[in-house]
Design a protein around this motif. Structure first.
Motif, short mmCIF file in Angstrom:
data_model
loop_
_atom_site.label_atom_id
_atom_site.label_comp_id
_atom_site.label_asym_id
_atom_site.label_seq_id
_atom_site.Cartn_x
_atom_site.Cartn_y
_atom_site.Cartn_z
N THR A 5 -3.07 3.44 -1.97
CA THR A 5 -1.73 2.88 -2.10
C THR A 5 -0.68 3.71 -1.37
O THR A 5 -0.84 4.91 -1.17
N ASP A 7 3.46 4.02 -1.88
CA ASP A 7 4.64 3.64 -2.65
C ASP A 7 5.87 3.95 -1.81
O ASP A 7 6.01 5.07 -1.30
N SER A 57 5.03 -1.12 -3.73
CA SER A 57 3.70 -0.55 -3.55
C SER A 57 2.90 -1.44 -2.63
O SER A 57 2.96 -2.67 -2.71
#
Length: 61
Positions: A5, A7, A57
């Protein structure tokens, strides 16, 4: 940032429906899993989840 991920902290997230729809289109170009991540099945639904949201995200496989 992690192995899956990214962010993003937004200083100025989209505030209007129109801005959010443009942001959703651009977000989809970057993250093709956008609908899965935000549980959205349509671009307007994704836009609603991005609107006024200061942290986005993105993930990739």
């Amino acid at each position: 940032m992690s192995a899956r991920t990214l962010d993003l902290a937004l200083e100025r997230p989209p505030r209007t429906d129109e801005e959010a729809l443009v942001a959703a289109r651009l977000y989809e170009a970057y993250d093709d899993g956008a609908y899965d991540w935000y549980g959205s099945s349509t671009r307007p639904n994704l836009a609603a989840k991005l609107k006024d949201n200061q942290v986005w995200s993105a993930w990739w496989d």
